[in-house]
Design a protein around this motif. Sequence first.
Motif, PDB file in Angstrom:
ATOM      1  N   UNK A  18      42.432  40.236  47.161  1.00 19.00           N
ATOM      2  CA  UNK A  18      41.890  41.088  46.085  1.00 19.00           C
ATOM      3  C   UNK A  18      42.757  42.289  45.721  1.00 19.00           C
ATOM      4  N   UNK A  19      43.983  42.352  46.226  1.00 26.81           N
ATOM      5  CA  UNK A  19      44.809  43.535  45.967  1.00 26.81           C
ATOM      6  C   UNK A  19      45.176  43.659  44.486  1.00 26.81           C
ATOM      7  N   UNK A  20      45.522  44.889  44.108  1.00 24.51           N
ATOM      8  CA  UNK A  20      45.989  45.138  42.754  1.00 24.51           C
ATOM      9  C   UNK A  20      47.455  45.512  42.782  1.00 24.51           C
ATOM     10  N   UNK A  21      47.897  46.236  41.758  1.00 24.81           N
ATOM     11  CA  UNK A  21      49.284  46.682  41.709  1.00 24.81           C
ATOM     12  C   UNK A  21      49.903  46.485  40.343  1.00 24.81           C
ATOM     13  N   UNK A  22      51.048  47.123  40.144  1.00 27.74           N
ATOM     14  CA  UNK A  22      51.734  47.018  38.863  1.00 27.74           C
ATOM     15  C   UNK A  22      52.119  45.605  38.508  1.00 27.74           C
ATOM     16  N   UNK A  88      38.733  41.911  37.909  1.00 29.39           N
ATOM     17  CA  UNK A  88      38.590  40.454  37.885  1.00 29.39           C
ATOM     18  C   UNK A  88      39.726  39.737  38.595  1.00 29.39           C
ATOM     19  N   UNK A  89      40.842  40.443  38.798  1.00 30.63           N
ATOM     20  CA  UNK A  89      41.967  39.814  39.504  1.00 30.63           C
ATOM     21  C   UNK A  89      42.514  38.616  38.753  1.00 30.63           C
ATOM     22  N   UNK A  90      42.822  37.516  39.468  1.00 31.15           N
ATOM     23  CA  UNK A  90      43.409  36.340  38.811  1.00 31.15           C
ATOM     24  C   UNK A  90      42.376  35.387  38.214  1.00 31.15           C
ATOM     25  N   UNK A  91      41.142  35.855  38.090  1.00 32.18           N
ATOM     26  CA  UNK A  91      40.055  34.993  37.625  1.00 32.18           C
ATOM     27  C   UNK A  91      39.747  35.231  36.145  1.00 32.18           C
ATOM     28  N   UNK A  92      39.200  34.215  35.507  1.00 33.92           N
ATOM     29  CA  UNK A  92      38.827  34.315  34.100  1.00 33.92           C
ATOM     30  C   UNK A  92      37.663  33.375  33.832  1.00 33.92           C
ATOM     31  N   UNK A  93      37.060  33.557  32.667  1.00 32.00           N
ATOM     32  CA  UNK A  93      35.980  32.674  32.220  1.00 32.00           C
ATOM     33  C   UNK A  93      36.565  31.654  31.263  1.00 32.00           C
ATOM     34  N   UNK A  94      36.214  30.413  31.455  1.00 27.92           N
ATOM     35  CA  UNK A  94      36.680  29.362  30.556  1.00 27.92           C
ATOM     36  C   UNK A  94      35.517  28.553  30.020  1.00 27.92           C
ATOM     37  N   UNK A  95      35.624  28.135  28.770  1.00 27.45           N
ATOM     38  CA  UNK A  95      34.620  27.275  28.157  1.00 27.45           C
ATOM     39  C   UNK A  95      35.323  26.056  27.583  1.00 27.45           C
ATOM     40  N   UNK A  96      34.554  25.084  27.194  1.00 26.78           N
ATOM     41  CA  UNK A  96      35.133  23.871  26.633  1.00 26.78           C
ATOM     42  C   UNK A  96      35.835  24.182  25.320  1.00 26.78           C
ATOM     43  N   UNK A 113      48.552  36.276  44.244  1.00 22.32           N
ATOM     44  CA  UNK A 113      47.422  36.555  45.136  1.00 22.32           C
ATOM     45  C   UNK A 113      46.667  35.295  45.516  1.00 22.32           C
ATOM     46  N   UNK A 114      46.849  34.246  44.747  1.00 24.26           N
ATOM     47  CA  UNK A 114      46.136  32.992  44.974  1.00 24.26           C
ATOM     48  C   UNK A 114      46.868  32.169  46.027  1.00 24.26           C
ATOM     49  N   UNK A 115      46.135  31.779  47.057  1.00 19.95           N
ATOM     50  CA  UNK A 115      46.740  31.017  48.142  1.00 19.95           C
ATOM     51  C   UNK A 115      47.303  31.878  49.250  1.00 19.95           C
ATOM     52  N   UNK A 116      47.126  33.198  49.140  1.00 20.38           N
ATOM     53  CA  UNK A 116      47.594  34.114  50.185  1.00 20.38           C
ATOM     54  C   UNK A 116      46.775  33.873  51.450  1.00 20.38           C
ATOM     55  N   UNK A 117      47.409  33.548  52.583  1.00 15.43           N
ATOM     56  CA  UNK A 117      46.653  33.279  53.813  1.00 15.43           C
ATOM     57  C   UNK A 117      45.850  34.470  54.312  1.00 15.43           C
ATOM     58  N   UNK A 118      46.226  35.691  53.876  1.00 14.96           N
ATOM     59  CA  UNK A 118      45.478  36.891  54.259  1.00 14.96           C
ATOM     60  C   UNK A 118      44.370  37.212  53.264  1.00 14.96           C
ATOM     61  N   UNK A 119      44.182  36.338  52.302  1.00 17.01           N
ATOM     62  CA  UNK A 119      43.167  36.572  51.288  1.00 17.01           C
ATOM     63  C   UNK A 119      41.765  36.254  51.759  1.00 17.01           C
ATOM     64  N   UNK A 120      40.815  36.376  50.843  1.00 17.80           N
ATOM     65  CA  UNK A 120      39.411  36.114  51.143  1.00 17.80           C
ATOM     66  C   UNK A 120      39.032  34.709  50.686  1.00 17.80           C
ATOM     67  N   UNK A 121      38.169  34.026  51.429  1.00 13.90           N
ATOM     68  CA  UNK A 121      37.752  32.675  51.028  1.00 13.90           C
ATOM     69  C   UNK A 121      36.844  32.718  49.804  1.00 13.90           C
ATOM     70  N   UNK A 122      36.893  31.657  49.021  1.00 14.88           N
ATOM     71  CA  UNK A 122      36.015  31.545  47.862  1.00 14.88           C
ATOM     72  C   UNK A 122      34.724  30.832  48.207  1.00 14.88           C
ATOM     73  N   UNK A 123      34.806  29.954  49.208  1.00 20.20           N
ATOM     74  CA  UNK A 123      33.627  29.166  49.584  1.00 20.20           C
ATOM     75  C   UNK A 123      33.345  29.287  51.070  1.00 20.20           C
ATOM     76  N   UNK A 124      32.078  29.163  51.437  1.00 20.20           N
ATOM     77  CA  UNK A 124      31.684  29.178  52.833  1.00 20.20           C
ATOM     78  C   UNK A 124      32.076  27.868  53.499  1.00 20.20           C
ATOM     79  N   UNK A 125      32.204  27.908  54.794  1.00 20.49           N
ATOM     80  CA  UNK A 125      32.679  26.733  55.531  1.00 20.49           C
ATOM     81  C   UNK A 125      31.789  25.521  55.324  1.00 20.49           C
TER      82      UNK A 125
END
Length: 235
Positions: A18-22, A88-96, A113-125
């Motif tokens: 979830x980090x930010x930055x320039x 929102x980070x690297x996320x967006x809303x998409x429609x058809x 930021x996507x796929x960073x092993x130190x990141x947060x999971x999107x889904x529970x185990x």
Amino acid sequence: MTPVQINNIDHAALRVHPRGGGAFGDAANQALVLPAEIEEVQREFAVVFRRRGAELKAYALLGFDADENLFLQDDRWTSRYVPATHRRGPFSIGVSPGGEGTPMIHVDLDDARVGDPDGLPLFLEHGGNAPYLEHVSGVLRLLYEGLQTAPQAWAALDEAGLLSPVTLSVDVSEERRYTVPDVLVVDVERLAALSGEPLEHLHRSGLLRLAILAAASLGNIQGLIARKRALLEQA
């Protein structure tokens, strides 16, 4: 940029930091803000309006120089609140393509930021959304709804005569002055003089409160000046 729709099968193990930055667009001297977040925004930032073509947009002031965010330190924000457009980070809303169906969450697989092993999971185990994805979902919902309602909300303030064009002049020191041109602010005197049907309409719609908050937010310019002075002293 490769946005893909998230699902709990293909992305069950995906982590996002979830980090930010320039590098991720956070080094900007203003941030688009929406009606639903004005209460949080005005506690930290000065809110101004700009005309973009025929449409009005609201912005939080983040700095004075180009590409300057005085609330950003390395890869984190130092403010108590981060505008949703940046949260929102690297996320967006998409429609058809036809604009039909339920809006779905997408993620940009090219974002560092996507796929960073130190990141947060999107889904529970064992299935279900993880807390981080629930947070992202709320931010995107605010953005999706806010981008649809903001034009009418800000136009109503304009039609009520509450927005005045100004050029903000800011003295950071005796030698350094900044100007912020082509902005509109909620005029306190016009706000106080509002009466009759325009006042009743704004009150019923909840926009009167937003106008009061936006007007009060201009006091935060002093805090922005203090941040700029501290930065210059470190140079």
